[in-house]
Design an enzyme around this catalytic site. Structure first.
Site, PDB file in Angstrom:
ATOM      1  N   GLY A  84       0.791  -1.228   0.000  1.00  0.00           N
ATOM      2  CA  GLY A  84       0.000   0.000   0.000  1.00  0.00           C
ATOM      3  C   GLY A  84       0.821   1.274   0.000  1.00  0.00           C
ATOM      4  O   GLY A  84       0.253   2.372   0.092  1.00  0.00           O
ATOM      5  N   HIS A  87       6.853   2.061  -1.550  1.00  0.00           N
ATOM      6  CA  HIS A  87       8.061   1.238  -1.385  1.00  0.00           C
ATOM      7  C   HIS A  87       8.274   0.305  -2.576  1.00  0.00           C
ATOM      8  O   HIS A  87       9.396   0.075  -3.018  1.00  0.00           O
ATOM      9  CB  HIS A  87       7.937   0.416  -0.096  1.00  0.00           C
ATOM     10  CG  HIS A  87       9.247   0.069   0.523  1.00  0.00           C
ATOM     11  ND1 HIS A  87       9.910   0.914   1.375  1.00  0.00           N
ATOM     12  CD2 HIS A  87      10.037  -1.017   0.397  1.00  0.00           C
ATOM     13  CE1 HIS A  87      11.040   0.351   1.752  1.00  0.00           C
ATOM     14  NE2 HIS A  87      11.141  -0.824   1.163  1.00  0.00           N
TER      15      HIS A  87
HETATM   16  C1  DLZ Z   1      11.141  -3.957   2.557  1.00  0.00           C
HETATM   17  C2  DLZ Z   1      10.699  -4.907   1.480  1.00  0.00           C
HETATM   18  C3  DLZ Z   1       9.334  -5.010   1.159  1.00  0.00           C
HETATM   19  C4  DLZ Z   1       8.284  -4.198   1.829  1.00  0.00           C
HETATM   20  N1  DLZ Z   1       8.914  -5.869   0.223  1.00  0.00           N
HETATM   21  C5  DLZ Z   1       9.832  -6.635  -0.426  1.00  0.00           C
HETATM   22  C6  DLZ Z   1       9.406  -7.540  -1.438  1.00  0.00           C
HETATM   23  O1  DLZ Z   1       8.225  -7.727  -1.748  1.00  0.00           O
HETATM   24  N2  DLZ Z   1      10.384  -8.257  -2.080  1.00  0.00           N
HETATM   25  C7  DLZ Z   1      11.722  -8.120  -1.798  1.00  0.00           C
HETATM   26  O2  DLZ Z   1      12.550  -8.785  -2.444  1.00  0.00           O
HETATM   27  N3  DLZ Z   1      12.120  -7.265  -0.830  1.00  0.00           N
HETATM   28  C8  DLZ Z   1      11.231  -6.542  -0.142  1.00  0.00           C
HETATM   29  N4  DLZ Z   1      11.629  -5.673   0.833  1.00  0.00           N
HETATM   30  C9  DLZ Z   1      13.057  -5.684   1.259  1.00  0.00           C
HETATM   31  C10 DLZ Z   1      14.008  -4.808   0.423  1.00  0.00           C
HETATM   32  O3  DLZ Z   1      14.299  -5.433  -0.819  1.00  0.00           O
HETATM   33  C11 DLZ Z   1      15.343  -4.668   1.202  1.00  0.00           C
HETATM   34  O4  DLZ Z   1      15.850  -5.942   1.526  1.00  0.00           O
HETATM   35  C12 DLZ Z   1      15.175  -3.864   2.471  1.00  0.00           C
HETATM   36  O5  DLZ Z   1      14.655  -2.584   2.181  1.00  0.00           O
HETATM   37  C13 DLZ Z   1      16.531  -3.701   3.225  1.00  0.00           C
HETATM   38  O6  DLZ Z   1      17.497  -3.044   2.400  1.00  0.00           O
END
Ligand code: DLZ
Length: 159
Positions: A84, A87
């Site tokens: 939502g 990010h």
């Molecule tokens: C923080 C985050 C979120 C909300 N969603 C995902 C996702 O769906 N897939 C993914 O591979 N990584 C996600 N991350 C983590 C970020 O890639 C990263 O690891 C963090 O922001 C720490 O640097």
């Protein structure tokens, strides 16, 4: 983006050293992507190693290290699912731009196996699992190996 029109890529990757860099979010989908990548690399005859990073944001730095360490090709795997907040856009953009930069800057092809989906159902449908319509892990591995072979036969790598 539709998966229609994807080529069937089969190449002999014997002698190639491939590094698979894989994020860890969304375990079930990642398991499918990894299985597809392993299957495709085994079929190509390439040798490979695997490294895990926490999220897709960390894929470019791992890919850069693999390229600097002498990999002939990199396969980057990750799953980002829209939430939502903005990010999603930041993580997708960082992964895409970062991996593109690594491949163009180093001359080492990076297979792009990062799923960027609205929900988990879309991701599962592309994960190469039983019932999935597509196998993006295998596609990314095949693309990386095919491009490495093309580049090897085209011109010597710059020193
Ligand atoms: C923080 C985050 C979120 C909300 N969603 C995902 C996702 O769906 N897939 C993914 O591979 N990584 C996600 N991350 C983590 C970020 O890639 C990263 O690891 C963090 O922001 C720490 O640097």
């Amino acid at each position: 983006m539709s998966g229609a029109g994807a080529p069937k890529v089969t190449v002999d990757g014997t002698g190639l050293r491939v590094v698979v860099v894989a994020a860890s979010w969304h375990e079930q989908v990642m398991d499918g992507l990894l299985a597809g990548t392993r299957r495709a690399l085994a079929e190509s005859g390439a040798d490979w190693t695997e490294v895990r990073v926490p999220g897709s944001f960390e894929l470019p730095v791992a890919a850069a290290r693999a390229a600097a360490g002498g990999a002939d090709a990199v396969v980057a795997l990750g799953v980002v699912i829209r939430g939502g907040t903005p990010h999603f856009e930041y993580v997708c953009s960082a992964a895409t731009t970062g991996l593109t930069d690594v491949s163009v800057r180093t001359g080492v092809p990076v297979g792009f196996g990062v799923l960027t989906c609205d929900d988990e159902a879309q991701a599962l449908d592309r994960a190469g699992l039983e019932g999935s319509r597509e196998d993006k892990g295998a596609e990314a591995a095949e693309a990386a190996v095919a491009t490495a072979v093309t580049l090897r036969d085209l011109v010597p790598a710059p020193q």
